[in-house]
Design an enzyme around this catalytic site. Structure first.
Site, PDB file in Angstrom:
ATOM      1  N   ASP A   1     -10.867   3.282   4.199  1.00  0.00           N
ATOM      2  CA  ASP A   1     -11.207   1.858   4.114  1.00  0.00           C
ATOM      3  C   ASP A   1     -12.726   1.657   4.110  1.00  0.00           C
ATOM      4  OD1 ASP A   1      -9.347  -0.106   3.736  1.00  0.00           O
ATOM      5  OD2 ASP A   1      -8.776  -0.276   5.850  1.00  0.00           O
TER       6      ASP A   1
ATOM      7  N   LYS B   1       0.843  -1.208   0.000  1.00  0.00           N
ATOM      8  CA  LYS B   1       0.000   0.000   0.000  1.00  0.00           C
ATOM      9  C   LYS B   1       0.873   1.252   0.000  1.00  0.00           C
ATOM     10  CE  LYS B   1      -3.786  -2.491   2.165  1.00  0.00           C
ATOM     11  NZ  LYS B   1      -4.394  -2.974   3.396  1.00  0.00           N
TER      12      LYS B   1
ATOM     13  N   GLN C   1      -4.176  -1.540   9.745  1.00  0.00           N
ATOM     14  CA  GLN C   1      -4.162  -2.894   9.179  1.00  0.00           C
ATOM     15  C   GLN C   1      -4.736  -3.893  10.188  1.00  0.00           C
ATOM     16  OE1 GLN C   1      -3.210  -3.651   5.985  1.00  0.00           O
ATOM     17  NE2 GLN C   1      -3.937  -5.709   6.409  1.00  0.00           N
TER      18      GLN C   1
END
Ligand code: NAP
Length: 281
Positions: A120, A53, A97
């Site tokens: 997200d 990412k 994460q």
């Protein structure tokens, strides 16, 4: 092979190139888009994901920060870091994460991220925005699946779509996005007695389970669009999806491979969300 391959790698590259162009325009105005990625603990797969990412950000000209903390990092300290990033004007997207170590409540952490930076799309507010069709951030994986379907030119209006899996991060938002595109949507899960009964009638099938061979050729309507979200390993240790690719490609009209299908699109849509957050800021 009957089915046409939906090339997620190629599509993700063109989306990332467009992100790079728009990011450069913002940067020229002194508003470079920025993503903060936080990882707690030493899960090797998670470290690979966050590295990818951060690299994708650099490749597209986005500013990024990677904050790595040991597995014993406290929940309070993590929440304090999120609060600081919520107020950092150089950061437009915050991603924590998953999975987190057991002593940290993932719900508390997700809810601590400012909705305007929830790229997200996992918070309850973002989920509510999706449900009510307000302009929030769509979770990256289902958002990427929609782009893959769009890329085939297939019109979802009035078509029957079946989603296998009902997680909050993939299955449920996927079903909502298909519904918004005017498909008639069926959601299957672990308590669905005969998944094939539903998928055999489906024009589109999205498999998001995390189990090999959830969808086999006998379960697919000829010509259907098949999107494989799953990530598994086969007996030889090679990456594979939830779909029996070799069998289903002989029946389907369109199919995504694993790897090279949904995976690259998830990262591309994270960049899109971060860019759009910066554009809105
Ligand atoms: P998850 O949270 O474990 O959810 C899996 C879903 O599958 C659940 O809703 C579960 O049903 C359902 N399920 C389990 N066994 C089933 C069965 N035998 N038949 C039908 N449904 C079944 O997983 P997830 O986070 O949604 O992810 C799903 C897969 O996608 C995983 O392989 C994950 O690694 C992959 N993934 C890939 C990407 C990517 O970028 N490529 C991104 C995210 C996830 P219940 O609700 O009834 O338990």
């Amino acid at each position: 092979m009957t089915a046409q391959l939906i090339d997620g790698l190629a599509l993700s590259k063109s989306i990332r190139a467009e992100v790079a162009t728009r990011a450069a325009a913002l940067t020229a105005q002194g508003r470079q888009p920025g993503l903060a990625v936080i990882i707690v603990g030493d899960d090797p797969a998670s470290h690979v994901y966050v590295r990818n990412k951060v690299k994708a950000c650099a490749d597209a000209g986005l500013h990024s920060v990677l904050e790595k903390y040991d597995a014993d990092f406290s929940e309070a300290a993590l929440l304090a870091r999120i609060d600081a990033l919520n107020h950092d004007p150089r950061i437009h997207g915050i991603l924590v994460q998953m999975p987190l170590p057991k002593h940290i409540d993932p719900h508390k952490v997700i809810e601590a991220i400012a909705t305007a930076k929830d790229v997200d799309g996992y918070s309850t507010l973002s989920a509510g925005e999706l449900m009510t069709q307000l302009p929030g951030f769509r979770p990256c994986t289902p958002y990427g699946c929609m782009k893959l379907i769009e890329s085939t030119g297939f019109d979802l209006r009035g078509k029957h779509a079946v989603v296998i899996g009902r997680s909050n991060t993939v299955g449920k938002p996927m079903a909502l996005l298909l519904l918004q595109a005017n498909a008639t949507v069926t959601v299957c899960h672990s308590a669905t007695p005969d998944i094939g009964f539903h998928t055999r009638q489906a024009d589109v099938v999205v498999a998001a389970v995390g189990r090999r061979n959830v969808l086999t050729a006998d379960m697919v309507k000829p010509g259907a669009v098949v999107i494989d979200v799953g990530i598994n390993r086969n007996d030889e240790g090679k990456l594979c999806g939830d779909v029996d690719f070799d069998g289903v490609k002989e029946v389907a009209g369109w199919i995504t491979p694993v790897p090279g299908g949904v995976g690259p699109m998830t990262i591309a849509m994270l960049l899109v969300n971060t860019l759009e957050s910066a554009e809105r800021a």
